[in-house]
Design a protein around this motif. Structure first.
Motif, PDB file in Angstrom:
ATOM      1  N   TRP A   6       7.890   1.080   0.129  1.00 46.33           N
ATOM      2  CA  TRP A   6       7.590  -0.304  -0.233  1.00 46.33           C
ATOM      3  C   TRP A   6       8.804  -1.197  -0.024  1.00 46.33           C
ATOM      4  CZ3 TRP A   6       9.441  -3.751  -3.948  1.00 46.33           C
ATOM      5  CH2 TRP A   6       8.650  -4.880  -4.181  1.00 46.33           C
ATOM      6  N   GLU A  65       0.805  -1.221   0.000  1.00 48.99           N
ATOM      7  CA  GLU A  65       0.000   0.000   0.000  1.00 48.99           C
ATOM      8  C   GLU A  65       0.843   1.278   0.000  1.00 48.99           C
ATOM      9  OE1 GLU A  65      -3.558   0.201  -0.074  1.00 48.99           O
ATOM     10  OE2 GLU A  65      -3.110  -1.837  -0.728  1.00 48.99           O
ATOM     11  N   TYR A  66       2.147   1.155   0.226  1.00 49.47           N
ATOM     12  CA  TYR A  66       2.954   2.361   0.442  1.00 49.47           C
ATOM     13  C   TYR A  66       4.073   2.546  -0.573  1.00 49.47           C
ATOM     14  CZ  TYR A  66       0.247   2.359   4.637  1.00 49.47           C
ATOM     15  OH  TYR A  66      -0.813   2.361   5.508  1.00 49.47           O
ATOM     16  N   GLU A  67       3.894   1.910  -1.734  1.00 52.55           N
ATOM     17  CA  GLU A  67       4.872   2.091  -2.810  1.00 52.55           C
ATOM     18  C   GLU A  67       4.936   3.557  -3.234  1.00 52.55           C
ATOM     19  OE1 GLU A  67       6.107   0.004  -7.074  1.00 52.55           O
ATOM     20  OE2 GLU A  67       4.230  -0.533  -6.068  1.00 52.55           O
ATOM     21  N   TYR A  68       3.777   4.221  -3.225  1.00 48.32           N
ATOM     22  CA  TYR A  68       3.729   5.617  -3.665  1.00 48.32           C
ATOM     23  C   TYR A  68       4.495   6.549  -2.730  1.00 48.32           C
ATOM     24  CZ  TYR A  68       0.316   6.832  -0.032  1.00 48.32           C
ATOM     25  OH  TYR A  68      -0.305   7.059   1.182  1.00 48.32           O
ATOM     26  N   LEU A  69       4.729   6.110  -1.496  1.00 55.98           N
ATOM     27  CA  LEU A  69       5.498   6.917  -0.540  1.00 55.98           C
ATOM     28  C   LEU A  69       6.989   6.563  -0.559  1.00 55.98           C
ATOM     29  CD1 LEU A  69       3.184   6.922   2.622  1.00 55.98           C
ATOM     30  CD2 LEU A  69       3.553   8.787   1.003  1.00 55.98           C
ATOM     31  N   GLY A  70       7.345   5.598  -1.373  1.00 57.23           N
ATOM     32  CA  GLY A  70       8.731   5.154  -1.390  1.00 57.23           C
ATOM     33  C   GLY A  70       9.086   4.296  -0.192  1.00 57.23           C
TER      34      GLY A  70
END
Length: 390
Positions: free
Chosen positions: A297, A290-295
């Protein structure tokens, strides 16, 4: 300074004493003024600030400041840090929430929070063996991926999550609903010490504050507020964990829920969360995705699965018996059912369901067989109706 403290922390403590913890009034004043010293000075100068306060708040001001100085002195003497919203060490996520804490009393180090994935894990105090294993499985996966595991230090799922994260070599944050020097919950003193050495124990309550029931719902907004998301493991419909999930929703945090048995009352709350849109979670990777977009992942699925057995394998694999162990060493009087069961068992724990599936025996015969084997000292029983070769 030997302890970490804001230069004006005494004014923040004073502010908390005058306006209360987690109150609407505290939120209004915190948003209107740059800092609490402006309010304090305004009272002394009797300017327009004085007119904004209630009579009881004005009367309380002087005594509260003297008390705040005493709290600061005693806290630092105990080796506890005092962190306010003006400090760099104040968690960035927590600074964004409604009614953020005016003061954090901290034993340990919060500096590692910023820039890392922080996940809260909460659940029932009266957990099942499944809940214990599921929470540990996910907490270890999060820790191995570098996430900080946050929980409430209560007995039950909270404690299991803290322990699992530390055992995996990760960091954990424990949020208390009482003074940091209070022995609560009873029996968790060693765990609190380990958390403070590998993360931090945190509270917004001054030293010696008793753990009143009303403190914990207020505390829960911090558990969710300093995290990117909240994982709920085993929660009935009246569980305080659902309050934490409610705070998380209000704060714009993600909700994850671990599924359980449809026959268990302990799972009613988690299943309702899933129906309402929480992400069904079986593995730490489900959270990292879920947190790939925040870097933030990480790929932990393969590594974690190799080091820890999943709670529920999709297809139960027949246990492989070590070659050195065979029926030749079995007592002559052992029943044929016991011999059959023994040849299925390994040095790893195996459930009764797995034994039943691979033995062709019904459950009652399996239970009789393992009892016989235990009497002979050939197998060892474990919680959750699991067995292994002694």
């Amino acid at each position: 300074m030997t302890n970490h403290e804001s230069a004006d922390c005494v004014y923040w403590i004073w502010f908390q004493l005058v306006f209360g913890i987690g109150t609407r009034r505290a939120e209004l004043f915190m948003n209107y003024f740059d800092n609490p010293k402006q309010i304090f000075d305004g009272i002394k100068l009797r300017n327009r600030v004085s007119g904004m306060l209630e009579e009881k708040e004005l009367i309380k001001s002087d005594a509260a400041f003297i008390e705040a100085e005493g709290i600061k002195r005693r806290t630092l003497k105990k080796g506890v840090d005092i962190i306010t919203p003006e400090d760099n060490a104040y968690p960035a996520l927590l600074s964004q929430i409604y009614s953020k804490p005016a003061v954090l009393y901290v034993k340990g180090d919060l500096s590692g929070m910023n820039g890392r994935l922080a996940i809260a894990m909460v659940g029932s105090r009266k957990y099942s063996e499944y809940g214990k294993e599921a929470s540990a499985w996910i907490a270890k996966g999060l820790a191995r991926g570098g996430a900080v595991v946050v929980s409430g230090l209560a007995h039950g799922i909270d404690t299991e999550c803290h322990r699992a994260a530390l055992q995996a070599g990760g960091k954990s944050i424990g949020i208390m609903g009482c003074g940091i020097d209070v022995d609560y919950p009873k029996g968790n003193a060693d765990l609190k010490r380990m958390i403070s050495e590998n993360g931090a124990v945190v509270t917004e309550y001054p030293l010696k504050t008793e753990p009143k029931a009303m403190n914990f719902p207020i505390r829960n907004r911090i558990v969710s507020g300093m995290c990117h998301g909240v994982v709920v493991v085993e929660a009935d419909l009246l569980s305080g964990s659902l309050l934490t999930a409610g705070h998380a929703l209000e704060q714009g945090r993600d909700i994850f829920a671990v599924p359980g048995s449809i026959f268990s009352e302990r799972e009613r709350g988690t299943h309702r969360l899933i129906r309402d849109g929480a992400k069904l979670t079986e593995h730490a990777q489900d959270i990292f995705d879920e947190y790939e977009y925040l870097g933030l992942w990480k790929n932990v699925r393969e590594e974690h699965s190799q080091t820890t057995l999943p709670i529920m394998a999709e297809v139960p694999q027949k246990p492989q018996k070590p070659a050195a162990i065979g029926v030749q060493s079995l007592p002559e009087g052992l029943s044929s059912d016991a011999k059959t069961v023994y040849n299925i068992l390994t040095e790893e724990t195996v459930t009764v369901d797995t034994i039943t599936e691979h033995s062709g025996l019904d459950v009652s015969k399996v239970l009789t067989a393992v009892t016989e084997l235990e009497i002979y000292g050939l197998v060892t029983g474990h919680p959750g109706r699991k067995f292994s070769i002694t």
